[in-house]
Motif scaffolding. Structure first.
Motif, mmCIF file in Angstrom:
data_model
loop_
_atom_site.group_PDB
_atom_site.id
_atom_site.type_symbol
_atom_site.label_atom_id
_atom_site.label_comp_id
_atom_site.label_asym_id
_atom_site.label_seq_id
_atom_site.Cartn_x
_atom_site.Cartn_y
_atom_site.Cartn_z
ATOM 1 N N UNK A 1 2.119 -11.635 -6.772
ATOM 2 C CA UNK A 1 2.079 -12.192 -8.126
ATOM 3 C C UNK A 1 0.715 -12.004 -8.780
ATOM 4 N N UNK A 2 -0.349 -12.205 -8.020
ATOM 5 C CA UNK A 2 -1.702 -12.150 -8.571
ATOM 6 C C UNK A 2 -1.970 -10.796 -9.227
ATOM 7 N N UNK B 1 -3.240 -5.801 -2.815
ATOM 8 C CA UNK B 1 -2.194 -6.785 -2.568
ATOM 9 C C UNK B 1 -2.004 -7.025 -1.074
ATOM 10 N N UNK B 2 -1.946 -5.952 -0.280
ATOM 11 C CA UNK B 2 -1.831 -6.112 1.176
ATOM 12 C C UNK B 2 -3.063 -6.803 1.760
ATOM 13 N N UNK B 3 -4.245 -6.494 1.221
ATOM 14 C CA UNK B 3 -5.480 -7.120 1.707
ATOM 15 C C UNK B 3 -5.463 -8.634 1.443
ATOM 16 N N UNK C 1 0.841 -1.197 0.000
ATOM 17 C CA UNK C 1 0.000 0.000 0.000
ATOM 18 C C UNK C 1 0.879 1.252 0.000
ATOM 19 N N UNK C 2 1.916 1.261 0.834
ATOM 20 C CA UNK C 2 2.812 2.423 0.897
ATOM 21 C C UNK C 2 3.533 2.636 -0.431
#
Length: 430
Positions: A300-301, A285-287, A130-131
């Protein structure tokens, strides 16, 4: 407000300035083309000149950040590229302008690897993507406002004045950066101890693998499939980006007949969506990581899905006939490209020992930005060869995107140190 959020905000602003300075050249290119009487191939060479210096200093800048820290390297980079941005407005010949653009690229080279180094040093693992997304969202936002701002300055005065005005922004940022930033949170005089503790507690997710890497030399990492495949995916992301950054304004002008004001506004729309995509990609991605506990899978997703959808949109952008449809498809292509764009940095940050993040990230970014030397020139040659037709150039960008997605899907795996560890450790201890 947590101190790390202030740091990420400063990085975001640096990204805005970075792409504002960089994209202004593409916006001004129709005027520069007329002033220097350039052919499409010569335009491609000029647009690529930036990347001759930029790609090499991606690695050099990252390596220097490991040695001297990102505080000094970022400040020197910002001051240098701002100076060469201003000098762009003073160039009076093709050769001089070419040299200035190479030096401009060299000066900008360290920024992205240093941004990743700063986030690795400051942000907990579960918030890094996220950052990275927020920090790098400044890049497309800078590209978005470059069109209207540079277009306004050019119309009000001329293209030379535009670059001199933009130069001043970087000088102001460097002053605040040196005043408020330290290389590590524990060195900052006003940071709360709880924030430092939260950062160190988060490192348990990567501590085992990175401890095993601690004494391995840099060259070990540069040959790993994870690093090379991430570099290929990043190459694909940047090929699409630089195809858009360097040629889409000229495409709207040359193939669709838009004037400078119309072109500036139309080319800003994909950038705005890209900025949103960058933030969403890192957040999602973090979630996914928090929900699945699978760190590498979460990174990767986003790359695989984002690049494949982007590639499809880019191809259609070159096929559709109307300006509106071309801008819509290009905007979607840039949105999904940026949806994937934070994950390569996250993979490096998550997978590599912190003392090697700058060098490895710089190497991956060098591979990525070699696309900047290829995409503008190759596009110019294609347009010349096809008599001004851009369809093949759009199709090629789409194919490159699919190749990048497949490289991550099949070759990005956790780094294993057991087979070669002893040999490299004996050399490192010698």
């Amino acid at each position: 407000m947590k101190q790390r959020n202030k740091v990420v905000t400063l990085l975001f602003i640096a990204g805005v300035i970075n792409y504002l300075d960089r994209a202004a050249f593409s916006v001004a290119m129709p005027y520069i083309k007329d002033y220097l009487s350039l052919s499409p191939t010569e335009i491609g060479l000029m647009l690529s000149s930036f990347f001759f210096g930029y790609a090499l200093f991606n690695f050099v800048g990252g390596y220097l950040s490991d040695l001297f820290g990102p505080r000094k390297v970022m400040a020197i980079a910002m001051l240098s590229w701002s100076l060469f941005c201003g000098l762009t407005g003073l160039a009076f010949s093709y050769i001089i302008l070419f040299i200035i653009r190479v030096l401009f690229g060299m000066s900008e080279g360290p920024i992205s690897t240093n941004v990743n180094k700063v986030i690795t040093n400051w942000v907990p693992v579960h918030e890094r993507a996220k950052a990275i997304g927020i920090a790098n969202a400044g890049n497309p936002l800078g590209g978005a406002i470059a069109g209207p701002i540079a277009g306004f300055l050019i119309v009000m005065w001329n293209w030379r004045v535009a670059f001199i005005v933009l130069m001043c922004l970087g000088f102001v940022w460097a002053f605040y950066w040196l005043k408020s930033f330290t290389d590590k949170p524990e060195n900052h005089p006003t940071i709360a101890q709880s924030e430092i503790d939260e950062y160190h507690a988060s490192l348990q997710h990567t501590a085992a693998s990175q401890t095993a890497q601690a004494k391995l030399p840099l060259r070990f990492f540069l040959t790993q499939p994870l690093v090379l495949a991430t570099g290929i995916a990043f190459f694909a992301i940047n090929y699409i980006l630089y195809f858009f950054l360097t040629w889409f304004p000229s495409y709207l002008s040359m193939a669709k007949g838009l004037n400078i004001t119309e072109m500036s506004m139309a080319s800003a729309i994909p950038w705005l969506l890209g900025s949103v995509g960058m933030v969403i990609g890192g957040t999602v991605s973090d979630y996914i990581f928090k929900k699945t506990g699978k760190l590498l899978f979460a990174r990767k997703l986003l790359i695989v899905a984002g690049l494949i959808i982007s590639a499809i949109c880019i191809v259609f952008a070159g096929i559709v006939q109307s300006v509106e449809h071309a801008v819509i498809m290009m905007s979607l292509g840039i949105f999904f490209m940026y949806l994937a764009a934070s994950s390569p940095w996250s993979i490096i940050s998550d997978s590599i020992s912190p003392d090697k993040v700058g060098g490895v990230g710089g190497f991956v970014h060098l591979l990525a930005n070699s696309s900047g030397m290829i995409a503008p020139i190759l596009t110019g040659l294609i347009v010349d060869y096809t008599g001004g037709n851009f369809i093949a150039a759009f199709a090629l960008a789409g194919v490159v995107g699919v190749i990048g997605a497949l490289s991550v899907a099949f070759f990005v795996r956790p780094i294993k140190t057991t087979n070669k560890k002893n040999a490299f450790l004996s050399e490192a201890d010698a």
